[in-house]
Design a protein around this motif. Structure first.
Motif, PDB file in Angstrom:
ATOM      1  N   LEU A   1      -1.350 -10.038 -15.475  1.00  0.00           N
ATOM      2  CA  LEU A   1       0.001  -9.626 -15.091  1.00  0.00           C
ATOM      3  C   LEU A   1       0.955  -9.532 -16.282  1.00  0.00           C
ATOM      4  CD1 LEU A   1       0.304 -11.760 -11.840  1.00  0.00           C
ATOM      5  CD2 LEU A   1       0.169  -9.257 -11.974  1.00  0.00           C
ATOM      6  N   ASP A   2       0.454  -9.866 -17.479  1.00  0.00           N
ATOM      7  CA  ASP A   2       1.268  -9.848 -18.704  1.00  0.00           C
ATOM      8  C   ASP A   2       2.560 -10.643 -18.495  1.00  0.00           C
ATOM      9  OD1 ASP A   2       1.971  -9.245 -21.331  1.00  0.00           O
ATOM     10  OD2 ASP A   2       3.018  -7.400 -20.745  1.00  0.00           O
ATOM     11  N   CYS A   3       2.375 -11.938 -18.158  1.00  0.00           N
ATOM     12  CA  CYS A   3       3.522 -12.795 -17.892  1.00  0.00           C
ATOM     13  C   CYS A   3       3.241 -14.218 -18.358  1.00  0.00           C
ATOM     14  CB  CYS A   3       3.862 -12.769 -16.405  1.00  0.00           C
ATOM     15  SG  CYS A   3       2.603 -13.508 -15.344  1.00  0.00           S
ATOM     16  N   GLN A   4       4.189 -15.086 -18.160  1.00  0.00           N
ATOM     17  CA  GLN A   4       4.075 -16.496 -18.497  1.00  0.00           C
ATOM     18  C   GLN A   4       3.859 -17.305 -17.210  1.00  0.00           C
ATOM     19  OE1 GLN A   4       4.206 -17.949 -21.666  1.00  0.00           O
ATOM     20  NE2 GLN A   4       4.020 -15.794 -22.264  1.00  0.00           N
ATOM     21  N   PRO A   5       3.277 -18.514 -17.308  1.00  0.00           N
ATOM     22  CA  PRO A   5       3.083 -19.337 -16.110  1.00  0.00           C
ATOM     23  C   PRO A   5       4.375 -19.557 -15.318  1.00  0.00           C
ATOM     24  CG  PRO A   5       1.836 -20.264 -17.918  1.00  0.00           C
ATOM     25  CD  PRO A   5       2.670 -19.141 -18.487  1.00  0.00           C
ATOM     26  N   GLY A   6       5.484 -19.686 -16.005  1.00  0.00           N
ATOM     27  CA  GLY A   6       6.765 -19.878 -15.336  1.00  0.00           C
ATOM     28  C   GLY A   6       7.220 -18.672 -14.532  1.00  0.00           C
ATOM     29  N   ASP A   7       6.624 -17.514 -14.787  1.00  0.00           N
ATOM     30  CA  ASP A   7       6.923 -16.334 -13.982  1.00  0.00           C
ATOM     31  C   ASP A   7       6.200 -16.387 -12.634  1.00  0.00           C
ATOM     32  OD1 ASP A   7       8.481 -15.170 -16.034  1.00  0.00           O
ATOM     33  OD2 ASP A   7       6.688 -14.299 -16.955  1.00  0.00           O
ATOM     34  N   LEU A   8       5.145 -17.209 -12.563  1.00  0.00           N
ATOM     35  CA  LEU A   8       4.336 -17.300 -11.351  1.00  0.00           C
ATOM     36  C   LEU A   8       4.620 -18.541 -10.528  1.00  0.00           C
ATOM     37  CD1 LEU A   8       0.884 -16.224 -12.838  1.00  0.00           C
ATOM     38  CD2 LEU A   8       2.582 -14.795 -11.682  1.00  0.00           C
ATOM     39  N   LEU A   9       5.012 -19.620 -11.187  1.00  0.00           N
ATOM     40  CA  LEU A   9       5.239 -20.901 -10.514  1.00  0.00           C
ATOM     41  C   LEU A   9       6.628 -21.423 -10.847  1.00  0.00           C
ATOM     42  CD1 LEU A   9       1.860 -22.622 -11.455  1.00  0.00           C
ATOM     43  CD2 LEU A   9       2.399 -21.466  -9.313  1.00  0.00           C
ATOM     44  N   ARG A  10       7.302 -21.970  -9.845  1.00  0.00           N
ATOM     45  CA  ARG A  10       8.603 -22.592 -10.099  1.00  0.00           C
ATOM     46  C   ARG A  10       8.788 -23.780  -9.157  1.00  0.00           C
ATOM     47  NH1 ARG A  10      11.797 -20.393  -5.986  1.00  0.00           N
ATOM     48  NH2 ARG A  10      10.886 -18.450  -5.281  1.00  0.00           N
ATOM     49  N   TRP A  11       9.573 -24.711  -9.582  1.00  0.00           N
ATOM     50  CA  TRP A  11       9.857 -25.908  -8.803  1.00  0.00           C
ATOM     51  C   TRP A  11      11.144 -25.706  -8.030  1.00  0.00           C
ATOM     52  CZ3 TRP A  11      13.913 -29.496  -9.042  1.00  0.00           C
ATOM     53  CH2 TRP A  11      13.728 -30.659  -8.280  1.00  0.00           C
ATOM     54  N   GLU A  12      11.124 -26.071  -6.748  1.00  0.00           N
ATOM     55  CA  GLU A  12      12.308 -26.038  -5.893  1.00  0.00           C
ATOM     56  C   GLU A  12      12.523 -27.433  -5.326  1.00  0.00           C
ATOM     57  OE1 GLU A  12      11.484 -23.165  -2.844  1.00  0.00           O
ATOM     58  OE2 GLU A  12      12.277 -21.523  -4.050  1.00  0.00           O
ATOM     59  N   ALA A  13      13.731 -27.922  -5.404  1.00  0.00           N
ATOM     60  CA  ALA A  13      14.044 -29.231  -4.850  1.00  0.00           C
ATOM     61  C   ALA A  13      13.851 -29.196  -3.334  1.00  0.00           C
ATOM     62  CB  ALA A  13      15.477 -29.640  -5.181  1.00  0.00           C
ATOM     63  N   GLU A  14      13.289 -30.272  -2.810  1.00  0.00           N
ATOM     64  CA  GLU A  14      13.110 -30.362  -1.360  1.00  0.00           C
ATOM     65  C   GLU A  14      14.457 -30.629  -0.719  1.00  0.00           C
ATOM     66  OE1 GLU A  14       9.811 -32.492   0.280  1.00  0.00           O
ATOM     67  OE2 GLU A  14       8.839 -32.550  -1.676  1.00  0.00           O
ATOM     68  N   VAL A  53       5.365 -20.231  -5.358  1.00  0.00           N
ATOM     69  CA  VAL A  53       4.474 -19.308  -6.055  1.00  0.00           C
ATOM     70  C   VAL A  53       5.048 -17.898  -5.942  1.00  0.00           C
ATOM     71  CG1 VAL A  53       2.121 -18.438  -6.212  1.00  0.00           C
ATOM     72  CG2 VAL A  53       2.519 -20.792  -5.479  1.00  0.00           C
ATOM     73  N   ASP A  54       5.246 -17.251  -7.084  1.00  0.00           N
ATOM     74  CA  ASP A  54       5.860 -15.923  -7.121  1.00  0.00           C
ATOM     75  C   ASP A  54       4.889 -14.831  -7.562  1.00  0.00           C
ATOM     76  OD1 ASP A  54       8.374 -16.765  -6.259  1.00  0.00           O
ATOM     77  OD2 ASP A  54       8.997 -17.319  -8.276  1.00  0.00           O
ATOM     78  N   ILE A  55       3.619 -14.973  -7.200  1.00  0.00           N
ATOM     79  CA  ILE A  55       2.643 -13.946  -7.571  1.00  0.00           C
ATOM     80  C   ILE A  55       3.009 -12.614  -6.936  1.00  0.00           C
ATOM     81  CG2 ILE A  55       0.234 -13.221  -7.313  1.00  0.00           C
ATOM     82  CD1 ILE A  55      -0.560 -16.153  -7.652  1.00  0.00           C
ATOM     83  N   ASP A  56       3.495 -12.649  -5.694  1.00  0.00           N
ATOM     84  CA  ASP A  56       3.858 -11.400  -5.022  1.00  0.00           C
ATOM     85  C   ASP A  56       4.978 -10.663  -5.757  1.00  0.00           C
ATOM     86  OD1 ASP A  56       5.578 -13.458  -4.312  1.00  0.00           O
ATOM     87  OD2 ASP A  56       5.797 -12.813  -2.242  1.00  0.00           O
ATOM     88  N   VAL A  57       5.896 -11.407  -6.360  1.00  0.00           N
ATOM     89  CA  VAL A  57       6.984 -10.794  -7.130  1.00  0.00           C
ATOM     90  C   VAL A  57       6.412 -10.057  -8.338  1.00  0.00           C
ATOM     91  CG1 VAL A  57       9.037 -11.270  -8.524  1.00  0.00           C
ATOM     92  CG2 VAL A  57       8.675 -12.496  -6.373  1.00  0.00           C
ATOM     93  N   MET A  58       5.494 -10.724  -9.046  1.00  0.00           N
ATOM     94  CA  MET A  58       4.896 -10.099 -10.229  1.00  0.00           C
ATOM     95  C   MET A  58       4.012  -8.915  -9.835  1.00  0.00           C
ATOM     96  SD  MET A  58       6.293 -11.522 -12.734  1.00  0.00           S
ATOM     97  CE  MET A  58       5.357 -10.690 -13.988  1.00  0.00           C
ATOM     98  N   LEU A  59       3.312  -9.011  -8.708  1.00  0.00           N
ATOM     99  CA  LEU A  59       2.514  -7.880  -8.238  1.00  0.00           C
ATOM    100  C   LEU A  59       3.409  -6.667  -7.990  1.00  0.00           C
ATOM    101  CD1 LEU A  59       0.037  -9.585  -5.743  1.00  0.00           C
ATOM    102  CD2 LEU A  59      -0.582  -8.341  -7.815  1.00  0.00           C
TER     103      LEU A  59
END
Length: 73
Positions: A55-68, A5-11
């Motif tokens: 935040l004037d962004c897209q869902p992909g700006d807030l959430l991303r998948w990372e391989a385990e 979750v990258d909400i802090d980045v967008m904030l």
């Protein structure tokens, strides 16, 4: 968890506080912190849409998948 979750980045990019975002989205700062810190089990699409609008962004700006990391398996 493989979803980051990258909400802090967008904030930071929007120079907005957690409290201000919570007010704009209509959730408590505590619930926003749970989501922001990756501790949430789920997020409603209505909440995700409100976050994107605020935040004037897209869902992909807030959430991303990372391989385990499978090296330890």
């Amino acid at each position: 968890m493989p979803i980051a979750v990258d909400i802090d980045v967008m904030l930071a990019r929007r120079k907005m506080s957690v409290g201000e975002l919570a007010d704009r989205v209509g959730i408590t700062p505590a619930n926003l912190a749970v989501l922001k810190n990756g501790r949430a089990k789920a997020v409603r699409f209505t909440t995700l849409a409100a976050l994107c609008e605020a935040l004037d962004c897209q869902p992909g700006d807030l959430l991303r998948w990372e391989a385990e990391d499978t090296a330890d398996a």
